[in-house]
Design an enzyme around this catalytic site. Structure first.
Site, PDB file in Angstrom:
ATOM      1  N   ALA A   1       0.834  -1.206   0.000  1.00 24.23           N
ATOM      2  CA  ALA A   1       0.000   0.000   0.000  1.00 24.23           C
ATOM      3  C   ALA A   1       0.875   1.264   0.000  1.00 24.23           C
ATOM      4  CB  ALA A   1      -0.913  -0.010   1.219  1.00 24.23           C
TER       5      ALA A   1
ATOM      6  N   GLY B   1       1.303   2.325  -5.598  1.00 25.22           N
ATOM      7  CA  GLY B   1       1.901   2.975  -6.765  1.00 25.22           C
ATOM      8  C   GLY B   1       2.889   2.071  -7.492  1.00 25.22           C
TER       9      GLY B   1
ATOM     10  N   ASP C   1       0.768 -10.006   6.991  1.00 22.80           N
ATOM     11  CA  ASP C   1       1.958  -9.385   7.567  1.00 22.80           C
ATOM     12  C   ASP C   1       3.192  -9.942   6.873  1.00 22.80           C
ATOM     13  OD1 ASP C   1       4.031  -8.434   9.154  1.00 22.80           O
ATOM     14  OD2 ASP C   1       2.893  -8.671  11.017  1.00 22.80           O
TER      15      ASP C   1
ATOM     16  N   ASP D   1       9.273  -2.950   0.049  1.00 26.80           N
ATOM     17  CA  ASP D   1       9.227  -1.543   0.442  1.00 26.80           C
ATOM     18  C   ASP D   1       8.887  -1.517   1.931  1.00 26.80           C
ATOM     19  OD1 ASP D   1       8.983   1.174   0.654  1.00 26.80           O
ATOM     20  OD2 ASP D   1       7.638   1.419  -1.047  1.00 26.80           O
TER      21      ASP D   1
ATOM     22  N   CYS E   1      12.018   4.725   2.288  1.00 24.89           N
ATOM     23  CA  CYS E   1      11.966   6.179   2.084  1.00 24.89           C
ATOM     24  C   CYS E   1      12.566   6.892   3.287  1.00 24.89           C
ATOM     25  CB  CYS E   1      10.542   6.652   1.809  1.00 24.89           C
ATOM     26  SG  CYS E   1       9.323   6.151   3.045  1.00 24.89           S
TER      27      CYS E   1
END
Length: 469
Positions: free
Chosen positions: A300, A303, A346, A364, A417
């Site tokens: 989620a 993208g 998970d 990610d 990120c």
């Protein structure tokens, strides 16, 4: 009936010698009446300021700004125009919170209470701190409407005089007040001191540029769906619509001025998606080919999921621990005309895994999100110094778990990120040693930047290949 104590203004200092209130601390108490609906026109700045003050107060108590805004919108029955204005003021306030807090500490005798009072003052000051040519509202309007907002709310009405006095004093003494507070790192950079110190240690040559980039409003960058158009063709569509834009990546187009998604040509038809230029590097790095089994872990809002499916006809499974966020992925894929298997699971666990190994895995992983503060300015105020270590420990468990699901010669892309080395490079190096993984070429640490040539968030990429047994 007992009257509320009135917040006293600090006596005016001698000219040129304003001083900070030593006892000031930005900590606040929980919101008293967050659900109160003030009798204000929903198209007034006072209504917007009150909504933003509520959202800011919630952030102070640990709620992420998007969730705080969602609650405000529901409670206030705000229309789309009001929602947009409240959101804009809230984000401006988060970017100027350190400076506004320090100004308030200089001009008042103690920290404003209740929390919404501090939020109202910070919101008004954030609008007044903007350069004259960029101000969305005239200063006298901000002052007047801030007082109106205070008057309309039972928790704030007792302080309407103080609101007026503080804001008018800032108008009169702007130069001397700013000169005094800008000596404080909190006000100069609008970040907590620990954040500033950590960046200086990690990036001694770039820390100032990183802080500056994080304080800028983010651009609106689109990813062109290669199944439906090309960058060249889409730029022509934008030009015909009178929307100025330029190419900033293989599939990336940045609009000169952000607009609502409903106004973006081809958005509803899946021709483009909103995605940062740096985030658009992920899918191509995995080199997906038709027929591959691909796992997108911690997927989620989706993208990168959509981008992978745009690049090749793969059998893609996307998992995320938050079932509600999977709904957003499904909506995005429907808009793009693509499909994947979505599972609310998970990434630390393997109970959902069918035992068939994947050709490619996109990981990610959870992180402090310190590289995307220009998009989420509340992050800097919500995070604590120890969060990076805690999240790095969680991410290591996820990476090790996913590695067993990768076939020999398969590739795993580790994405975060974050700007903190323990979540990025140190994590990647330790993972390679633990799993005897071969590290392939990848961008590594991308620092946030906002120039004409490069405009992207701060992300980290490490690509690994699993050695054949």
């Amino acid at each position: 009936m007992n009257k509320r104590p009135t917040l006293k203004l600090k006596p005016k200092a001698a000219p040129g010698a304003p001083t900070l209130r030593p006892s000031y601390h930005p900590a606040v108490k929980p919101v008293l009446q967050p659900g109160y609906q003030a009798d204000l026109p929903t198209d007034s700045l006072a209504f917007y300021l009150l909504g933003a003050a509520n959202a800011v107060a919630q952030v102070r108590t640990g709620t992420a700004l998007p969730q705080a805004l969602a609650k405000v919108f529901t409670q206030s029955n705000a229309n789309p125009q009001a929602r947009g204005a409240i959101q804009d003021i809230s984000y401006r306030t988060m970017r100027q919170l350190g400076r506004s807090d320090t100004l308030i500490s200089l001009m008042t005798s103690k920290a404003p209470e209740p929390p919404m009072l501090a939020g109202l003052l910070c919101g008004a000051l954030a609008l007044m701190l903007v350069e004259p040519q960029e101000r969305p509202y005239e200063e006298f309007t901000v002052v007047d409407q801030a007082v109106t907002a205070a008057t309309a709310h039972p928790d704030l009405a007792h302080a309407k005089g103080m609101v007026n006095a503080v804001l008018r004093r800032f108008q009169r003494e702007r130069a001397s007040l700013l000169e005094a507070v800008m000596k404080q790192p909190l006000a100069q950079w609008n970040y907590p001191q620990w954040w500033i110190d950590a960046l200086r240690a990690a990036y001694p040559r770039d820390w100032q540029a990183i802080l500056t980039a994080g304080n800028a409003a983010p651009p609106l960058t689109l990813r062109v769906n290669r199944r439906k158009s090309t960058v060249e063709a889409y730029l022509a569509v934008l030009a015909e619509a009178g929307i100025a834009a330029r190419q900033v990546g293989p599939f990336a187009v940045r609009l000169d001025k952000p607009i609502g998604v409903q106004l973006i040509p081809g958005f509803e038809a899946g021709v483009v998606s909103v995605q940062d230029a740096g985030a658009q590097l992920a899918a191509p790095l995995l080199d997906v080919q038709d027929g591959m089994r691909v796992l997108d872990a911690c997927a989620a809002p989706g993208g990168k999921t959509g981008h992978l499916l745009e690049l090749a006809d793969v059998q893609l499974t996307a998992i995320d621990a938050d079932a509600k966020r999977l709904t957003r992925i499904a909506e995005n894929l429907d808009r793009l005309g693509l499909s994947a298997t979505l599972k609310a699971q998970d990434a630390q666990s393997n109970v959902w895994w069918d035992g068939q190994q994947y050709d490619r895995i996109l990981a990610d992983v959870p992180c402090t999100a310190s590289g995307i503060v220009r998009r989420h300015p509340d992050i800097r105020w919500l995070r604590r110094k120890g969060d990076a270590l805690q999240l790095a420990t969680l991410s290591a468990k996820i990476l090790d778990n996913l590695w067993q699901m990768l076939r020999p010669d398969g590739k795993l892309l580790f994405v975060t990120c974050s700007l903190w080395p323990q979540e990025s490079e140190a994590q990647a190096a330790a993972f390679a040693v633990r799993n005897n993984a071969t590290r392939l070429p990848a961008p590594g640490q991308l620092l946030p930047t906002g120039s004409a040539e490069q405009d992207h968030d701060g992300l980290f990429y490490a690509l690994f290949q699993k050695n054949a047994a």
